[in-house]
Design an enzyme around this catalytic site. Structure first.
Site, PDB file in Angstrom:
ATOM      1  N   ASP A 126      17.599  56.090  50.079  1.00 43.85           N
ATOM      2  CA  ASP A 126      18.000  57.474  50.356  1.00 43.85           C
ATOM      3  C   ASP A 126      19.040  57.431  51.468  1.00 43.85           C
ATOM      4  O   ASP A 126      19.431  56.343  51.905  1.00 43.85           O
ATOM      5  CB  ASP A 126      16.772  58.335  50.727  1.00 43.85           C
ATOM      6  CG  ASP A 126      16.927  59.775  50.240  1.00 43.85           C
ATOM      7  OD1 ASP A 126      17.909  60.427  50.638  1.00 43.85           O
ATOM      8  OD2 ASP A 126      16.082  60.242  49.461  1.00 43.85           O
ATOM      9  N   HIS A 199      22.242  61.379  47.789  1.00 44.68           N
ATOM     10  CA  HIS A 199      21.287  60.666  48.648  1.00 44.68           C
ATOM     11  C   HIS A 199      21.680  59.195  48.809  1.00 44.68           C
ATOM     12  O   HIS A 199      20.830  58.308  48.788  1.00 44.68           O
ATOM     13  CB  HIS A 199      19.863  60.799  48.088  1.00 44.68           C
ATOM     14  CG  HIS A 199      19.296  62.192  48.235  1.00 44.68           C
ATOM     15  ND1 HIS A 199      19.056  62.770  49.469  1.00 44.68           N
ATOM     16  CD2 HIS A 199      18.929  63.112  47.315  1.00 44.68           C
ATOM     17  CE1 HIS A 199      18.566  64.005  49.291  1.00 44.68           C
ATOM     18  NE2 HIS A 199      18.492  64.239  47.996  1.00 44.68           N
ATOM     19  N   GLU A 262      19.796  66.599  43.680  1.00 45.13           N
ATOM     20  CA  GLU A 262      20.537  67.165  44.809  1.00 45.13           C
ATOM     21  C   GLU A 262      21.876  66.470  45.055  1.00 45.13           C
ATOM     22  O   GLU A 262      22.249  66.205  46.192  1.00 45.13           O
ATOM     23  CB  GLU A 262      19.665  67.096  46.073  1.00 45.13           C
ATOM     24  CG  GLU A 262      18.364  67.864  45.914  1.00 45.13           C
ATOM     25  CD  GLU A 262      17.399  67.701  47.078  1.00 45.13           C
ATOM     26  OE1 GLU A 262      16.682  68.673  47.371  1.00 45.13           O
ATOM     27  OE2 GLU A 262      17.335  66.625  47.679  1.00 45.13           O
TER      28      GLU A 262
HETATM   29  C1  ACM Z   1      13.231  65.982  45.621  1.00 42.98           C
HETATM   30  O1  ACM Z   1      12.261  66.530  46.180  1.00 42.98           O
HETATM   31  N1  ACM Z   1      14.439  65.988  46.169  1.00 42.98           N
HETATM   32  C2  ACM Z   1      13.103  65.330  44.330  1.00 42.98           C
END
Ligand code: ACM
Length: 694
Positions: A126, A199, A262
């Protein structure tokens, strides 16, 4: 105990044998008689789950981490035929936001095994750290596994404090292989996640050439959703194929999770390479580019003989491939994906274990949100609206442990247990067999078992829950309850902490004056007290009055924002996502309250949330106007140029007492804060809790 393979069954033995008749995968029979324990199954996993059941039937001392003496190892005589309701029973762990060593990961796997969970979703990368050694790209861990510090508290602004403590760590490939074997021995399949194309700050800090902008990248010290994303160039896909090939060589399971959540597309819009790729591929916009990116990843995963899993964000736009989808953004996404024929794993926020466990003030800092144990236990993830013929596409469910606010193993254990126990019954048991009353009784024994293992499990399940309603005479009715199996409630109204000498709650309370109600739950069996829960009631002149807004609020999560800001309940001791807030993003609070009759007033206070979550800021100005007819207004107070102090929770003005019918309160929301995610100044949110008029 002596272990013998084959041979005739003897007395005084635990016998594991292959069942004579075919049983469903993972199913088992367990028979405990006075002479023998007999476990039979046609699958290794079935026999394994039978031994977990046997463990749970033995005295809790079986879980001691040191030899114990003086215990009678007695098991009740039972005959159990058991099988899971769902084939996918998953638990996720984020090791990027905080790194956890192999020893902890193994413990985590042990807890999963005890609760018969069978898929471990390992969130290995991440923005805040890359955790898996990749031989071909050593900087991923020499650079990407380390960040210079971690943001403290909830604020994300430029002024947010970073602790300056270098944080990081990674798993070598040997360690990964060791963990994989450890999990296999416990019938657990690991699903590694490499989160792309968003991410990805840790990857980009290691290899900036795969990004979409010039300049330096850093392993993120803040949490959030960042603009920096991978560039969909051929060299990026070559690198990702290299990475995923090494990943596949370490994880023999069928799945690789490619993330996909995201991912922001702003940088793609302005990047020359992206424009070239879009032209070459005939892609109309960046959404199609996103689909293209995910489709390329899916092709890579299939080319190395694995199946792709991704977060439900990949459902946006057109799609061809039938990737397995983790539905995390609401039930509708699970329904849509299942109807379209995707395999679906449901991972709703109801199973996000980074949320608070109760609204007591002594809970440790959590991301936001509230998931009481009882609500987790009773949340049935199978969407009611989903037609029977599509239900087979729901493979099961998964709970998530995101670790932004869990810096230590103790913190992670506290958030995980016993919530994982409640979740485990959701995926294993038939809904007709689940009963909270029964579960919470069994939980007592299970707590002793967890204690014996040395697990620091939360007891917040017992904390007091509060249900309020404003009565017609503007007093507040308060109903209190504990979800515990044998708990009463002690309360005080003088601000002191409840004790066993405090009044015992016997029925709804009615608060008719300003007061702070403090409550704790008392275990009737041993007098232990649980939770410091507070409710601050402010008696004032606007209670229950009709309220209108010039800008529509975002909502209050529970209830009507026009009601919660004049309900007398001050959430200053609380946190934002619970209830009782009217939120405005980048907009002012501009509200008019109608007293109905001429009323004498001389003071207005506004309570708000600040700092408790991302970009919650106090107002920058506050103006109060009064009117008798809603046409002619007179300004009676103004606070301008308020210095932003995120520790502040309330603004107050007084003015000469005056008779009015209407009061208009404007709180300006002009603060701008530097966002580490967008790398620009951004608007903030104003969360208004109560407008107190005296
Ligand atoms: C998430 O909670 N971003 C998958």
């Amino acid at each position: 105990m002596k272990v013998v393979a084959g041979g005739a069954p003897t007395q005084h033995a635990i016998i594991l044998r292959c069942a004579e008749r075919e049983t469903p995968d993972e199913a088992y029979d367990l028979l405990v008689s006075s002479e023998q324990v007999v476990i039979s199954s046609t699958s290794v996993s079935g026999a394994f789950y039978a031994t977990q059941t046997l463990r749970q039937l033995l005295p809790t001392a079986i879980e001691a981490r040191e030899p114990v003496t003086g215990v009678d190892w007695v098991v009740s005589g039972v005959r159990i035929s058991d099988a899971p309701e769902y084939a996918y029973r998953g638990m996720h762990l984020d090791v990027s936001r905080h790194f956890f060593p192999v020893s902890f990961v193994k413990q985590f796997i042990d807890w999963m095994a005890l609760h018969k969970l069978n898929f471990f979703h390992w969130h290995l990368t991440d923005d805040q750290g890359w955790r898996i050694e990749i031989k071909k790209y050593p900087r991923l861990t020499s650079v990407g596994a380390w960040r210079s510090g971690t943001v403290m508290g909830h604020t994300l602004g430029r002024d947010a404090q970073v602790d300056g403590v270098r944080h990081g760590g990674c798993y070598t490939q040997d360690e990964i292989r060791d963990v994989v074997r450890y999990a296999q021995d416990r019938c657990i399949t690991i699903i590694p996640e490499i989160d792309m194309p968003g991410h990805s700050s840790a990857l980009l800090a290691s290899y900036p050439e795969y990004g979409c902008r010039d300049g330096e990248y850093e392993v993120a010290t803040h949490f959030g959703i960042f603009q920096d994303v991978l560039c969909p160039s051929e060299s990026t896909f070559t690198m990702l194929k290299d990475i995923l090939t090494e990943v596949a060589s370490l994880f023999p399971g069928p799945y690789i999770h490619i993330g996909g959540d995201e991912a922001l597309t702003t940088q793609w819009e302005h990047n020359a390479t992206c424009k070239e790729v879009m032209a070459e591929q005939g892609l109309a916009d960046v959404q199609e580019l996103q689909q293209y990116f995910v489709a390329r990843l899916d092709r890579i995963v299939r080319s190395i003989d694995r199946r792709t899993i991704a977060w439900d964000d990949i459902l946006e736009g057109s799609r061809q491939s039938k990737m397995t989808v983790v539905a995390w953004r609401g039930e509708q996404r699970a329904i849509d994906a299942a109807r379209e024929g995707h395999d679906v794993i449901v991972s709703p926020s109801a199973y996000y274990f980074d949320f608070f466990q109760s609204d007591a003030v002594d809970e440790p800092l959590a991301i936001h949100g509230l998931n009481w144990l009882k609500d987790i236990y009773e949340y049935d993830f199978m969407p009611e609206a989903l037609e029977a013929r599509h239900r087979k596409n729901i493979l099961g469910a998964q709970a998530a442990l995101w670790t932004e606010y869990m810096a230590t193993e103790a913190a992670a254990e506290y958030m995980l247990l016993p919530r994982m126990c409640a979740f485990a019954e959701q995926v294993w048991s038939r809904s007709s067999e689940r009963s909270w009353k029964n579960f919470v009784q069994r939980l007592r024994g299970h707590y002793r078992r967890l204690d014996s293992m040395g697990v620091r499990a939360s007891r917040s399940v017992y904390n007091v829950r509060t249900i309020t309603s404003l009565l017609p005479d503007n007093s507040l009715q308060v109903v209190l309850r504990s979800d515990g199996d044998n708990h009463s409630i002690r309360y005080t109204l003088d601000g002191s902490a409840p004790s066993l000498d405090s009044p015992l709650y016997e029925g709804p309370l009615v608060l008719s004056e300003s007061v702070t109600l403090r409550t704790s739950a008392e275990d009737r069996t041993d007098g232990a007290l649980y939770g410091d829960s507070r409710l601050r009631f402010v008696k004032h002149k606007a209670l229950g009055c009709p309220v209108t807004f010039a800008h529509k609020p975002e909502g209050s999560w529970e209830g009507d924002p026009a009601k919660v800001i004049v309900d007398g309940i001050s959430m200053i001791d609380g946190f934002f996502l619970h209830k009782d807030w009217a939120g405005f993003h980048g907009e002012d609070l501009d509200t008019t309250i109608d007293f109905g009759v001429t009323t004498r007033i001389g003071e207005v206070s506004v309570g708000f949330a600040a700092e408790r979550h991302r970009r919650l800021y106090p107002p920058t100005a506050m103006h109060v106007y009064v009117s008798l007819d809603k046409h002619e207004w007179r300004r009676v107070a103004a606070l301008d140029g308020i210095e932003v102090d995120t520790r502040q929770r309330e603004l107050s003005v007084t003015f000469e007492r005056t008779s009015v019918r209407f009061v208009r309160v404007v709180c300006e929301n002009n603060a701008r804060v530097y966002s580490h995610e967008s790398r620009s100044m951004e608007a903030v949110s104003l969360y208004i809790d109560e407008i107190v008029v005296l």
